[in-house]
Scaffold this active site. Sequence first.
Site, PDB file in Angstrom:
ATOM      1  N   GLU A 229      37.182  34.609  51.142  1.00 13.43           N
ATOM      2  CA  GLU A 229      36.016  34.350  51.838  1.00 13.43           C
ATOM      3  C   GLU A 229      35.943  33.751  53.161  1.00 13.43           C
ATOM      4  OE1 GLU A 229      35.824  34.876  47.602  1.00 13.43           O
ATOM      5  OE2 GLU A 229      37.266  33.471  48.691  1.00 13.43           O
TER       6      GLU A 229
ATOM      7  N   HIS B 166      31.658  29.722  38.284  1.00 12.39           N
ATOM      8  CA  HIS B 166      30.820  30.936  38.399  1.00 12.39           C
ATOM      9  C   HIS B 166      29.432  30.178  37.990  1.00 12.39           C
ATOM     10  CE1 HIS B 166      34.797  32.734  37.292  1.00 12.39           C
ATOM     11  NE2 HIS B 166      34.218  33.725  37.891  1.00 12.39           N
TER      12      HIS B 166
END
Length: 334
Positions: free
Chosen positions: A57, A126
């Site tokens: 990321e 998540h």
Amino acid sequence: MNMIQAINSAMAVMMERDPDVIVMGEDVGYFGGVFRATAGLQAKFGKTRVFDTPITECGIIGVAVGMGAYGLRPVPEIQFADYIYPALDQLVSEAARLRYRSAGDFTAPITVRSPFGGGIFGGQTHSQSPEGIFTHVSGLKTVIPSTPYDAKGLLIAAIEDNDPVLFFEPKRIYNGPFDGHWDRPSKNWSGHPGGEVPGGYYRIELGKAQIVRPGEALTVLAYGTMVHVVQATCEEHGIDAEIVDLRTLLPLDIDTIEASVKKTGRCLIVHEATRTGGFGAELSALVQERCFYQLEAPIERVTGFDTPYPHSLEWAYFPGPVRLKMALDKLLKD
């Protein structure tokens, strides 16, 4: 369209209009993204404009910042908002400061898309709602849609913006609202579309809230999934609440908020993120500063709990009809 289709349409429209728009991220190419938000884009626009990245990321956002400075308009996807933390330095130290640090010579016109919040039993890695972290950073804009129509119009506006935008997508309503059962997962969830969405170009200006339900008794400030939860609760109990969908947290439409609270005299703030340090605290302070003499009761907040995100107890963690009704009753009795 449902929200996923609307987001896909926004990217397709912008890629057709502007050859500098690039889509990138983990599995966004051939696979079409874990939620299929980028499905079909690589086949239509090619592998140089829609491409997969390594699982890094920090690297994804770092490359996007460089692309933006070079003149492109990258739309990187962070697969889940929980994964955005490795990219925090690039977003805060580079993207947010580039315009100021270069005295306007360079900008970072990047739009970081990311699914956020709960609703899929994703557990602690998540399901997080980190929007409050980014609203603290000067130079970043934070957008959270609640309908497919808004998702497309806001995403187009974000891609056209010359500053970095965090575009958080509430995955709980990706495929349409649950069929009325906002306090638990419904066995009869139809996944129906969320509304009519034009196929072509249109934009919704960033920084403009929307009154989705006029009312006189009190004002409710919400965004994303919580807009629908609040609407369902107020309609079920016949509460004459004015519901303001913020749509953009930064820049914030404080004028619409102020006008509504001064009219109703009461304010409830609802968000899924944890309570302490959540964006609701900033909203509460702003409302108190601007509407103190019109308030007829203390400002109330209904939020997620100050705990690590629970997996099996996800639906108890969400602000739902029971907690909302308690807060609404308290506000209206004071």
